[in-house]
Structure formats: C-alpha cells, structure tokens
Design an enzyme around this catalytic site. Sequence first.
Site, PDB file in Angstrom:
ATOM      1  CD  GLU A  15      -2.905  -1.099   2.349  1.00  0.00           C
ATOM      2  OE1 GLU A  15      -3.928  -0.407   2.245  1.00  0.00           O
ATOM      3  OE2 GLU A  15      -2.630  -1.749   3.375  1.00  0.00           O
ATOM      4  CB  SER A 165      -5.310  -1.562  -0.707  1.00  0.00           C
ATOM      5  OG  SER A 165      -5.183  -0.356   0.005  1.00  0.00           O
ATOM      6  CD  GLU A 287     -11.054  -4.769   5.397  1.00  0.00           C
ATOM      7  OE1 GLU A 287     -10.258  -5.712   5.487  1.00  0.00           O
ATOM      8  OE2 GLU A 287     -10.993  -3.914   4.510  1.00  0.00           O
ATOM      9  CG  ASN A 289      -9.939  -0.432   6.532  1.00  0.00           C
ATOM     10  OD1 ASN A 289      -9.103  -1.263   6.254  1.00  0.00           O
ATOM     11  ND2 ASN A 289     -11.172  -0.475   6.030  1.00  0.00           N
ATOM     12  CB  SER A 298     -10.146   8.190   0.119  1.00  0.00           C
ATOM     13  OG  SER A 298      -8.903   7.910  -0.468  1.00  0.00           O
TER      14      SER A 298
END
EC number: 6.3.2.4
Length: 324
Positions: A15, A165, A287, A289, A298
């Site tokens: 990433e 990612s 998940e 982050n 984003s």
Amino acid sequence: MKKNIAIVMGGYSSEFGISIKSGNVVYKYLNRTAYVPYRIVITKDKWIYLDEQDKEFPVDKSDFSIFLGQEKIYFDCVFNAIHGTPGEDGLLQAYLELLGIPQTSCNHYEAALTFNKRDLLSTLKPYGVRCATSYYVNKGQSIDTKAIVEKVGLPCFVKANRAGSSYGISKVYQSEDLEKAIDHAFSEDDQVIIESYLDGTEVSVGVITYQNEVKVLPITEIVSENDFFDFEAKYLGKSQEITPARISKVQESNVTALAEFIYRTLGLKGYSRSEFIFMGDDPYLLEVNTTPGLTEESILPQQAQAAGINLEQLFASAIEEAIQ
C-alpha cells in the site's frame, strides 16, 4: 504559535503508493496559518523528510527529529497516513508513544488488533457482532480443501490476514482453485483467513472523533463493476461509491449503531472506516480500517464532505484531538 506537524507516509507494504497519495493530500490541505507541515516518507531502507523540491533529509530515529541547516526540528504531532505496516499495525504508534509524541490514529494495541482480521473478529464475536464463517490457514500448514469447503462453502473469499486495499484477496468458486488463491494471499502475509460468501449490499461506515465527540459519518454504498470490491474497484474507477447509501432506515440505524459500538468498544480514536455486508437488515462485519485512505477520491473524505466537513477541517480536528 504554529505547530510542527510530521505527515508520515509510505510504509513497508504493497500500500506504499496509496499512502503517498494520502499523505500528499493531507500536506496540500493542512492549514498553514496554524501548522507547519513536513512530509516524512518511511521505507524499509530509510526515513526521510522531503522538502518542496523533493530534496531528502534524514530523520533522526532516536527522537524523531530532523536537521535543517543548523536547526533541529521537533514535531508537536505526527499525522499518520501510512496504510499497512508500520503505520496501521501498531509499530509506529508504539514507537511514538515511547517518545511521547502525539499521533492522529488509534493507539498501538488497538491498531495491532484491528489490523489482524482474525483477532478482530474473534474479539468482537462475543459481543454479538455478526461475521462471515471463517477458516484459518498459516504458511507451512497442509491445506485441507475438503475441510475448508465443508466449513465455509463455495464461493468463498481467501484473504491475507494482515493486509489492506484488497491485496492478496481472491474470490474462489471451485475447490481446485483454493490452493492457488491461498498462495496468492501468502504473497502478502503468512496468515490467511478464508470466509464464506455473503450475498448482500456492501457498505462502508466512517466513525471519527470530531471536535471532542464520536461522530458516525454518512454511510457509503459500494457497487463494484468487478466480481467484488477489489483493487481495481477501489482505486481504478471500477466501482460506484454512493453516499448516502441506498439502504432502508432500519438498515441505516442498525449499521450506524454497530459501527459506533465497535469504535467505542475497541477504544479507538482518530479515524476509522468499517466495512459491512447486509444480510437482510443485519450488518455483518468484514473489517475495520484505522488509517483509511485520505485522497480526495477516498471514501472517508467523501463521507466527511457529505457531513459538511471539508478536508482542512477534517485534518485539523485529528491533529487537535491527538494533541489534547
């Protein structure tokens, strides 16, 4: 007096490039009347400060400072824009904690926990948080494809346990393809998690601490043009990211409450972005982050904008919260 802010970017994982983009966006939007930003790029080989002309100056790791001419620069706060290790798995946080330097993401233990998908889901399941059925494989272990299929079914997702990612992820339809998918995941991590396929609406929920309050941002619906929300879908325009999500009021209420519950239960701070899939009205956690992407495209910045928070305000709030 202006505060010196180190914007750390780069890192040791796949990433790296995405992190550089995020860090440069923070650098672009940080308010120069309140802050003096410094771009710090971290790689396995070197830690450097990059000036406006991209000239490199080494970082003194003993106290996380830099020399510019005869002046030694210390930092009032570190803005963490590293996705993956060492910025998202707790290593950088622990280092900065030892030095007593505030930083904008969650603390080291919480970062390590959330970065490890297996440990995260195992921690939250006793609280009633719904997740996909999962199966674990470590590098060097024999692979029992029959046992995997019996537990998680087909199709299923094979993921690197500690990666982001969508690196190292595959959707598998046939058992004979499992070993290849597992080998692909091992290219990113030596631990693999295999999960059952959840067929439902995928959403992303940002939760941040903003102006001293925990705030759940408007929800984003993910519609991938590919088979799932893979790297191309995330970063190469192969998806629609619809904010606010086209979900029912019941679904919105359920996932908003759950995302805030997870943030508070895990003791997070700064930014988080959690991914869910709806099975009926129930959100299933994929998940969490804790250093999500911060480019202008984003998801978290899109959500902040929908909440009336521009990038300058978003970044300044993270710094002030960290310093407090």
